[in-house]
Design an enzyme around this catalytic site. Structure first.
Site, PDB file in Angstrom:
ATOM      1  N   GLU A 424       0.851  -1.178   0.000  1.00 32.77           N
ATOM      2  CA  GLU A 424       0.000   0.000   0.000  1.00 32.77           C
ATOM      3  C   GLU A 424       0.896   1.240   0.000  1.00 32.77           C
ATOM      4  OE1 GLU A 424      -2.131  -0.330   3.621  1.00 32.77           O
ATOM      5  OE2 GLU A 424      -2.811   1.731   3.590  1.00 32.77           O
ATOM      6  N   ASP A 497      -1.038  -2.011   5.664  1.00 34.31           N
ATOM      7  CA  ASP A 497      -0.851  -1.575   7.048  1.00 34.31           C
ATOM      8  C   ASP A 497      -1.862  -2.270   7.958  1.00 34.31           C
ATOM      9  OD1 ASP A 497       1.014   0.132   6.083  1.00 34.31           O
ATOM     10  OD2 ASP A 497      -0.241   1.933   6.174  1.00 34.31           O
ATOM     11  N   ASP A 499      -4.052  -1.344   9.927  1.00 32.26           N
ATOM     12  CA  ASP A 499      -5.072  -0.410  10.411  1.00 32.26           C
ATOM     13  C   ASP A 499      -6.317  -0.543   9.538  1.00 32.26           C
ATOM     14  OD1 ASP A 499      -4.424   0.769   8.029  1.00 32.26           O
ATOM     15  OD2 ASP A 499      -3.433   2.510   8.905  1.00 32.26           O
ATOM     16  N   ASP A 501      -7.611   1.368   7.251  1.00 33.59           N
ATOM     17  CA  ASP A 501      -7.400   1.672   5.835  1.00 33.59           C
ATOM     18  C   ASP A 501      -6.784   0.465   5.126  1.00 33.59           C
ATOM     19  OD1 ASP A 501      -8.340   3.943   4.846  1.00 33.59           O
ATOM     20  OD2 ASP A 501      -6.441   5.066   4.857  1.00 33.59           O
TER      21      ASP A 501
END
Ligand code: 0R9
Length: 636
Positions: A424, A497, A499, A501
């Protein structure tokens, strides 16, 4: 007081083995393992109903977190077993009693089922079995994983028959003790589709929910349910017949989709890996359509035949076989593949005869389906030509132009060992580039979020640069023309990641691969990387943590440490990224697989599709929110 003799000691040892290694008996002790317990008990009820006794199964999630399964079959026999114990005590305390059980005149049916009741008891804090039979109500209670708390005794009278089992899973073995109403509903709905006479009732007393499933039209309703978000080309075709003592039931329907969806069962057990019955089915339909097309001039003399994939494009089919126990043969590691050789000619014969007749009788439908098959055949032949040209170097230039500047390729050229990390953003891409083993690992950074391939049109999807780059890097085409034999990488690894997102990008990528490169998943080439959440530094040494629980466990024991929370891959140095996430010797990867094709299809549609309401509902029911995670979910 229960007296333990030599026999009961061996019984307890048997159940002790289950408690020591639950994974060996139920696969795992996570949510899936917890639900496995319920399936074991439900399977016993289903067996009774398949044998023609009773027509209703009720499942209830109780206030205290225990669960009750009840059926209205004959009731477990309540007489004495030759061991001197009551029959229910033997059934619920002896390992594998179901398969081997023999008392005067009783024989456990089903072939596969009925062996797990004692395993469930072994993994429960307590279990209670109530039996309604011969005008009487009997009850036996167990505690602490199979010890008799109260032996079988008569507790009342009744004019009904049936068996009621309630159990509370052991809280030390199962970390997550909450049963999922949705998961249980999905499983019961499948049983109701397969057994027309069955009514399934599911109740969640905690959340005050109740659902009933009953399908007079059985498999036909099953196929209609699978296809309810697609445009069918005709009404569901229903085929039934018996050959070589094997009962064959099939329901099939073509839609405007490009996917094939064949699901098969044998004696109501799903055969995830197919087997001889699916081979027979596929041979029959290819033969029937080719013959009809030749006889009706839709395939000319010069044309080649339809291949199997042409005949199955857009086809949804459910196959259910009833095979006598003496002929049952399962293969493969998980025994999910039917090996019985007699099943192939049985299904082939029944389906070919019925389909040939149907096609003659329903000309308009036949022409509709065949027109679709012709399109599939033409596209397949064109794609083959394009691939051959690409191999000869004619279109390689375009692809190369698309990839240059984006992909960091590996030095080696062996597609059997090479790995592609899809990451990403450029910052994470930079770290990954420095962290990788350049001999076999490639890095492809994506800029921002990719398009949601479930909502966009094909035209928009293939205009999208990120998607084109991925297709070109993987090198095996997409959609119908995807050929897993051509992939440039043995492992395609999504590395985002840790998280929300990152999770969203993961979902978007999974949706893309599910829709356009499903074989990549089915053949086990798609993975998700697991970067850590924390690094704990003690000065000379350090440790990583992947969950908040792990972090708490470690920091509770230690003092004098420096804690780093990784907000994204870009924040990690190449060393730690290699050590934790990319080094094949040390990393943990999640292999993406499709366990249940019907469910996978429905889930992708609910989670990634247009309609917001079912998504909200699913998330509310299935996602555990924690304040620490600082979650913000955007449902739009
Ligand atoms: C709520 C969950 N239901 C069950 O566990 C269940 C087991 C069971 C059963 C019989 C009937 N209903 C049942 N429900 C049964 C089977 C037979 C004869 N009578 C009743 C038979 O197979 O011959 N049993 C499962 C195993 C046994 N009974 C047996 F081994 F004790 F016979």
């Amino acid at each position: 007081m229960v007296k333990y003799d030599e026999n009961s000691i061996t019984i307890l040892e048997g159940l002790e083995a289950v408690r020591k290694r639950p994974g060996m008996y139920i696969g795992s002790t996570d949510k899936r393992g917890l639900h496995h317990l319920v399936w074991e008990i439900i399977d016993n009820s289903v067996d009774e109903i398949i044998n023609g006794y009773g027509n209703k199964i009720t499942v209830r999630i109780n206030k205290d977190g225990s669960i009750t399964v009840a059926d209205n079959g004959r009731g477990v026999p309540t007489g004495m077993h030759k061991s001197g114990k009551s029959t229910p005590e033997v059934i619920y305390t002896i390992l594998h009693a179901g398969g081997k059980f023999e008392t005067a005149g009783y024989k456990v049916s089903g072939g596969l089922h009925g062996v797990g009741a004692s395993v469930v008891n072994a993994l429960s804090d307590w279990m209670e079995v109530t039996i309604l039979r011969d005008g009487k109500i009997h009850q036996i209670k167990f505690k602490e994983g199979g010890k008799v708390a109260s032996p079988l005794k008569e507790i009342g009278t009744t004019n009904k028959t049936g068996t009621i089992v309630t159990f509370m899973p052991n809280s030390e073995i199962f970390k997550n003790l909450s049963f999922s109403y949705t998961t249980i509903c999905e499983r019961m709905q499948e049983s109701a589709f397969l057994l027309k006479e069955l009514t399934c009732e599911i109740e969640d007393v905690i959340d005050n929910k109740k659902t009933t499933y009953h399908y007079d039209n059985g498999l036909i309703s099953f196929v209609e349910y699978i296809n309810d978000d697609k445009t069918p080309l005709h009404k569901v075709i229903s085929i039934s017949g018996t050959k070589n003592n094997i009962e064959v039931d099939v329901a099939m329907q073509y839609t405007d989709s490009y996917n094939e969806n064949i699901i098969s069962f044998v004696n109501n057990v799903k055969t995830i890996d197919g087997g001889s019955h699916e081979v027979g089915f596929k041979t029959a339909i290819t033969k029937a359509f080719n013959e009809y097309a030749r006889n009706n001039n839709m395939l000319k003399n010069k044309d080649t035949n339809f291949e199997g994939t042409d005949a199955r494009e857009g086809l949804t089919a459910v196959i259910n076989l009833k095979i006598p126990e003496s002929l049952l043969q399962f293969e493969g590691q998980t025994k999910g593949k039917l090996g019985t050789p007699e099943a192939k000619p049985a299904v082939e014969g029944v389906v070919y005869d019925a389909l040939k007749y149907y096609l003659e009788e329903n000309r308009e439908v036949s022409v509709n389906i065949l027109e679709k098959m012709v399109k599939s055949k033409t596209a397949r032949e064109a794609a083959r030509k394009a691939r051959e040209e690409a191999r000869n170097g004619k279109s390689k230039k375009n692809e190369a132009r698309n990839i240059i500047g984006k992909l960091t390729p590996p030095q080696g050229r062996n597609p059997k060992i090479n790995e592609l990390f899809i990451v990403e953003g450029n910052s994470a891409g930079g770290t990954a580039k420095n962290a990788r083993d350049r001999k076999f690992q490639a890095i492809l950074p994506l800029r921002g979020k990719i398009i949601n391939t479930l909502k966009a049109t094909d035209a928009d999807i293939f205009k999208n640069e990120e998607i084109n780059t991925m297709i070109n890097c993987i090198g095996a085409g997409y959609g119908d023309n995807f050929d897993v034999k051509d992939i440039n990488y043995d492992k395609v690894i999504i590395m985002t990641d840790a998280d929300d997102d990152g999770a969203h990008i993961q979902c978007l990528l999974l949706t893309f691969f599910y829709k356009y490169m499903r074989e990549l998943i089915e053949q086990g080439h798609l993975y998700i990387a697991m970067p850590p959440l924390y690094k704990i530094d003690y000065g000379k040494t350090h440790e990583y943590c992947w969950t908040n629980e792990e972090l708490k466990e470690i920091t509770d024991k230690k003092s004098n440490y420096k804690l780093q929370r990784y907000k994204g891959l870009g924040e990690m140095n190449p060393g730690p990224l290699w050590e934790t996430t990319m080094d094949p010797e040390r990393r943990n990867l999640i292999r993406v697989n499709i366990e249940d094709s019907v469910l996978a299809n429905k889930r992708v549609n609910v989670l990634m599709g247009d309609v917001v309401e079912p998504r909200k509902e699913w998330i509310n029911e299935n996602v555990e929110f924690s304040l620490e995670d600082d979650f913000a979910i955007n449902l739009k």
